[in-house]
Design a protein around this motif. Structure first.
Motif, mmCIF file in Angstrom:
data_model
loop_
_atom_site.group_PDB
_atom_site.id
_atom_site.type_symbol
_atom_site.label_atom_id
_atom_site.label_comp_id
_atom_site.label_asym_id
_atom_site.label_seq_id
_atom_site.Cartn_x
_atom_site.Cartn_y
_atom_site.Cartn_z
ATOM 1 N N LYS A 1 0.815 -1.202 0.000
ATOM 2 C CA LYS A 1 0.000 0.000 0.000
ATOM 3 C C LYS A 1 0.853 1.258 0.000
ATOM 4 O O LYS A 1 0.362 2.338 -0.299
ATOM 5 C CB LYS A 1 -0.923 -0.005 1.219
ATOM 6 N N ILE A 2 2.112 1.134 0.380
ATOM 7 C CA ILE A 2 3.020 2.277 0.435
ATOM 8 C C ILE A 2 4.069 2.142 -0.653
ATOM 9 O O ILE A 2 4.784 1.144 -0.714
ATOM 10 C CB ILE A 2 3.688 2.386 1.816
ATOM 11 N N MET A 3 4.179 3.138 -1.502
ATOM 12 C CA MET A 3 5.152 3.104 -2.588
ATOM 13 C C MET A 3 6.512 3.653 -2.153
ATOM 14 O O MET A 3 7.556 3.103 -2.500
ATOM 15 C CB MET A 3 4.632 3.900 -3.784
ATOM 16 N N LYS B 1 2.755 15.891 -5.165
ATOM 17 C CA LYS B 1 1.584 15.486 -5.932
ATOM 18 C C LYS B 1 1.838 14.077 -6.473
ATOM 19 O O LYS B 1 2.663 13.889 -7.374
ATOM 20 C CB LYS B 1 1.336 16.454 -7.079
ATOM 21 N N VAL B 2 1.166 13.098 -5.904
ATOM 22 C CA VAL B 2 1.415 11.711 -6.273
ATOM 23 C C VAL B 2 0.096 10.950 -6.409
ATOM 24 O O VAL B 2 -0.953 11.402 -5.939
ATOM 25 C CB VAL B 2 2.303 10.999 -5.225
ATOM 26 N N ASP B 3 0.141 9.794 -7.048
ATOM 27 C CA ASP B 3 -1.017 8.919 -7.159
ATOM 28 C C ASP B 3 -0.765 7.614 -6.412
ATOM 29 O O ASP B 3 -1.261 6.561 -6.784
ATOM 30 C CB ASP B 3 -1.354 8.656 -8.631
ATOM 31 N N LYS C 1 8.480 15.715 -7.728
ATOM 32 C CA LYS C 1 9.759 15.009 -7.579
ATOM 33 C C LYS C 1 9.567 13.511 -7.352
ATOM 34 O O LYS C 1 10.144 12.679 -8.057
ATOM 35 C CB LYS C 1 10.565 15.613 -6.426
ATOM 36 N N LEU C 2 8.778 13.151 -6.351
ATOM 37 C CA LEU C 2 8.574 11.735 -6.043
ATOM 38 C C LEU C 2 7.975 10.987 -7.226
ATOM 39 O O LEU C 2 8.420 9.886 -7.564
ATOM 40 C CB LEU C 2 7.671 11.574 -4.821
ATOM 41 N N LYS C 3 6.967 11.577 -7.847
ATOM 42 C CA LYS C 3 6.305 10.899 -8.964
ATOM 43 C C LYS C 3 7.253 10.689 -10.138
ATOM 44 O O LYS C 3 7.263 9.623 -10.761
ATOM 45 C CB LYS C 3 5.078 11.686 -9.411
ATOM 46 N N LYS C 4 8.066 11.692 -10.446
ATOM 47 C CA LYS C 4 9.013 11.571 -11.553
ATOM 48 C C LYS C 4 9.983 10.420 -11.320
ATOM 49 O O LYS C 4 10.256 9.620 -12.231
ATOM 50 C CB LYS C 4 9.801 12.875 -11.737
ATOM 51 N N GLN C 5 10.511 10.328 -10.114
ATOM 52 C CA GLN C 5 11.492 9.289 -9.832
ATOM 53 C C GLN C 5 10.841 7.910 -9.741
ATOM 54 O O GLN C 5 11.399 6.922 -10.229
ATOM 55 C CB GLN C 5 12.255 9.621 -8.550
ATOM 56 N N VAL C 6 9.674 7.830 -9.125
ATOM 57 C CA VAL C 6 8.978 6.544 -9.047
ATOM 58 C C VAL C 6 8.612 6.045 -10.442
ATOM 59 O O VAL C 6 8.815 4.867 -10.771
ATOM 60 C CB VAL C 6 7.709 6.651 -8.173
ATOM 61 N N ASP C 7 8.078 6.932 -11.279
ATOM 62 C CA ASP C 7 7.714 6.528 -12.646
ATOM 63 C C ASP C 7 8.923 5.988 -13.393
ATOM 64 O O ASP C 7 8.821 4.980 -14.115
ATOM 65 C CB ASP C 7 7.122 7.717 -13.407
ATOM 66 N N PHE C 8 10.067 6.640 -13.209
ATOM 67 C CA PHE C 8 11.263 6.177 -13.912
ATOM 68 C C PHE C 8 11.685 4.801 -13.406
ATOM 69 O O PHE C 8 11.955 3.894 -14.203
ATOM 70 C CB PHE C 8 12.416 7.165 -13.746
ATOM 71 N N LEU C 9 11.747 4.635 -12.098
ATOM 72 C CA LEU C 9 12.191 3.358 -11.534
ATOM 73 C C LEU C 9 11.201 2.232 -11.844
ATOM 74 O O LEU C 9 11.604 1.085 -12.057
ATOM 75 C CB LEU C 9 12.385 3.502 -10.023
#
Length: 335
Positions: free
Chosen positions: A17-19, A44-46, A122-130
């Motif tokens: 449940k936690i990214m 701003k994250v999903d 920031k978080l979304k950009k890095q998570v999407d890449f990984l």
């Protein structure tokens, strides 16, 4: 085993449940900690994330400020309030000791208590890449610097001039530091940290070496955080108290041991890069202690040229005009 060209298949036991687990360490940073936490909360994250904070027995209002945020966001902010300062007891890598073991996310994002993030995505950009690059173990980006002690330093930390993958050799033998608040990596690789990390006086460099040996490293050429220089409770400022020259000598010897241990752990695949990294650490201790005969010697010419133009200028300025330099620094602190 070389994992550079293979998909990382290490299993993990994160809470699905936690990214992201945001790992923050702090000590006597009451002036900055609210801004740091706000920069986490503005993301701003999903997906869900948690904020893990380790306060190392602060003697100012840092812990009180954290408690206020904890009351507002009890499901997100999960602090540890140390009753005894752990750094004074020899725990020099508190992230690995207190935050990594309790991280529930698939990824860990780093930010210390006097730094902060500036990009809401920031978080979304890095998570999407990984998420789209399964063989990538570490993602980082550029940062702005914010000087609070009158130091003459560059305004940006930009390790490379474009977004790209970074080889393990480049991570080891790098001429620019990686902003700690830029680091995001797979938490599975933080479950069991190697001895060269645990025994090192700093946590960021051995962490980067460990992650680079586990997969690919990607650099985003975007400024998404601020690195504060010269905060009164920062590691660099605390180092300058007492016999600074002696502390720098101890630091060099400890870092040399760390690199040698990493060389052994990586089956000596990167020995030449490691030798250069050790020489660079030696040179930087001379810069820090103003050992000008060493700084300007031909032996370290390569590393001197790696310093940015601003740093080289002020190094020369201080060497030739020490009084004017001290006056200039005083004026900078008063501005």
């Amino acid at each position: 085993m070389n994992k550079k060209n293979t998909t990382l298949t290490v299993s993990y036991t994160e809470d699905k449940k936690i990214m992201v687990s945001i790992c923050c360490i702090t000590y006597n940073q009451e002036q900055y900690i609210a801004q740091t936490i706000e920069s986490f909360l503005m993301q701003k994250v999903d997906f869900k994330y948690e904020i893990l904070i380790n306060d190392d027995a602060s003697t100012d209002r840092t812990a009180d400020i954290i408690r206020e945020y904890e009351k507002k966001y009890p499901d997100i902010i999960k602090p540890i309030y140390q009753s005894i300062n752990q750094y004074s007891r020899g725990i020099t890598n508190p992230s690995g000791a207190f935050n990594y073991p309790r991280a529930s996310g698939k990824y860990i994002a780093m930010c210390e208590g006097d730094d902060y993030w500036t990009d809401i995505y920031k978080l979304k950009k890095q998570v999407d890449f990984l998420e789209n690059h399964k063989n990538c173990s570490l993602c980082l980006h550029a940062a702005k610097t914010l000087v609070v002690d009158g130091s003459f330093t560059g305004s940006i930390i930009r390790p490379y001039n474009k977004s790209r993958f970074i080889s393990t050799g480049e991570v080891i033998d790098k001429s620019s530091a990686y902003p700690t608040a830029s680091l995001m990596f797979r938490s599975c690789f933080a479950r069991h940290m190697p001895d060269y990390y645990t025994n090192c006086p700093v946590g960021d460099i051995p962490l980067q070496l460990h992650l680079a040996s586990m997969g690919r490293v990607y650099y985003m050429d975007e400024v998404m955080s601020v690195y504060r220089i010269g905060g009164k409770a920062s590691w660099s400022v605390l180092m300058k108290k007492g016999d600074y020259k002696k502390k720098q000598e101890i630091y060099y010897k400890q870092m040399k041991i760390m690199y040698i241990e990493f060389d052994r752990a990586s089956n000596r695949r990167y020995t030449n890069y490691i030798k250069n990294a050790i020489r660079r650490i030696r040179f930087l201790t001379y810069v820090n202690t103003k050992n000008y005969s060493r700084i300007f010697s031909s032996k370290y010419r390569r590393f001197y040229k790696e310093l940015d133009l601003r740093t080289r200028f002020f190094t020369r300025f201080e060497y030739h005009f020490p009084f004017l330099y001290s006056v200039a620094r005083y004026i900078m602190r008063c501005i």
